[in-house]
Enzyme design. Structure first.
Site, mmCIF file in Angstrom:
data_model
loop_
_atom_site.group_PDB
_atom_site.id
_atom_site.type_symbol
_atom_site.label_atom_id
_atom_site.label_comp_id
_atom_site.label_asym_id
_atom_site.label_seq_id
_atom_site.Cartn_x
_atom_site.Cartn_y
_atom_site.Cartn_z
ATOM 1 N N SER A 1 0.855 -1.197 0.000
ATOM 2 C CA SER A 1 0.000 0.000 0.000
ATOM 3 C C SER A 1 0.883 1.236 0.000
ATOM 4 O O SER A 1 1.988 1.228 0.559
ATOM 5 C CB SER A 1 -0.891 0.033 1.236
ATOM 6 O OG SER A 1 -1.517 1.308 1.333
ATOM 7 N N TYR B 1 -2.844 -0.420 9.899
ATOM 8 C CA TYR B 1 -2.770 -0.744 8.460
ATOM 9 C C TYR B 1 -1.342 -0.527 7.942
ATOM 10 O O TYR B 1 -0.799 -1.363 7.217
ATOM 11 C CB TYR B 1 -3.774 0.125 7.707
ATOM 12 C CG TYR B 1 -3.980 -0.234 6.260
ATOM 13 C CD1 TYR B 1 -4.366 -1.514 5.877
ATOM 14 C CD2 TYR B 1 -3.821 0.722 5.257
ATOM 15 C CE1 TYR B 1 -4.568 -1.835 4.544
ATOM 16 C CE2 TYR B 1 -4.028 0.414 3.923
ATOM 17 C CZ TYR B 1 -4.395 -0.871 3.568
ATOM 18 O OH TYR B 1 -4.594 -1.183 2.240
#
Ligand code: NDP
Length: 249
Positions: A144, A158
């Protein structure tokens, strides 16, 4: 398909291939010639629809329920692919979940779930698949943009999970390189999916964080995966590739 496609005769395993980026990747790899196995957790109908599209391209497809958070299901699906298809050439570690929030409000259950799906799952898939990959094998992991630039608060869990995939990728590159196997991680920016819809409440904010001022699509990520899975990835390993509209710029 006309003529010999780049991935003709290859078998790709895409985790989380029922929707979003994973579905786009599964379809793209099939367009490139691969037979494709895609895993999912809940969306059986959507997974079967993706598999049917792949079948219509003349490729073999298998949609299989396997929760990335369950080690036994991970091992079983990899053994199943080897048994049914006789080989595994490409692993795309895509399945992932996102939980954002202030660190003080994240529950232990959330921490465990995100790390199990986003980190332990890809680790176990790589471990199981590495026994089957041969020279020319490819591992592509979906990280990501938040692993490269944490541009807003609330990303501790995350970002932790996605940054771990950089370490996994580099270590895999070192360990499997002598066998002619490459491992790379792609960092998508905001991509229009169920996880992060381009018309969601945080969408305009995210657009503003990119250089292009726009969301990307699953297909934008899929083309990068296809590049790394094909000839383009032969001498690329241990690399991080941002497909992020300039989020990290
Ligand atoms: P979606 O939520 O749209 O799709 C997630 C896919 O992963 C689905 O196929 C889902 O299966 C599967 N999945 C989720 N949890 C599990 C599990 N425990 N076991 C097996 N499969 C599972 O997400 P995206 O397509 O947006 O995201 C794909 C990847 O890209 C993720 O790793 C995400 O972190 C990453 N990413 C996404 C970005 C974005 O902006 N969209 C940006 C940066 C990274 P099912 O349909 O059965 O639920």
């Amino acid at each position: 398909m006309n003529g010999a496609a780049v991935l003709d005769g290859k078998v790709a395993l895409v985790t989380g291939g029922s929707r979003g980026i994973g579905a786009a990747v599964a379809l793209r790899l099939a367009e490139e010639g691969a037979d494709v196995v895609l895993t999912y957790r809940g969306s059986a109908e959507q997974a079967e629809a993706v598999a049917a599209k792949i079948g219509a391209m003349g490729r073999r497809a298998w949609a299989v329920r396997a929760d990335s958070a369950d080690p036994q299901e991970v091992t079983a699906v990899v053994a199943g692919v080897a048994e049914r298809f006789g080989r595994i050439d490409v692993l795309v570690n895509n399945a992932g979940v996102g939980v954002l929030g202030p660190i003080g409000e994240l529950t232990l259950d959330e921490v465990d779930r995100v790390l199990e799906v986003n980190v332990r799952g890809p680790f176990l898939f790589a471990q199981a698949v590495s026994a089957h990959l041969a020279d020319g094998g490819r591992i592509v992991t979906i990280g990501s943009c938040i692993a490269q630039r944490v541009a807003f608060p609330g990303g501790t869990l995350y970002a932790t999970s996605k940054a771990a995939l950089i370490g996994l990728t580099k270590a895999l590159a070192r360990e499997l390189g002598p066998r002619g196997i490459t491992a790379n991680v792609i960092h998508p920016g905001p991509i229009d999916t169920d996880l992060n819809p381009a018309d969601g409440p945080a969408a305009d904010f995210q657009r503003g964080l990119t250089a292009l001022g726009a969301f990307g699509t699953g297909a934008d990520v899929a083309v990068a995966v296809a590049y790394l899975a094909g000839e383009g990835g032969r001498y690329v390993t241990g690399a991080e590739l941002a497909v992020d509209g300039g989020f990290a710029a």
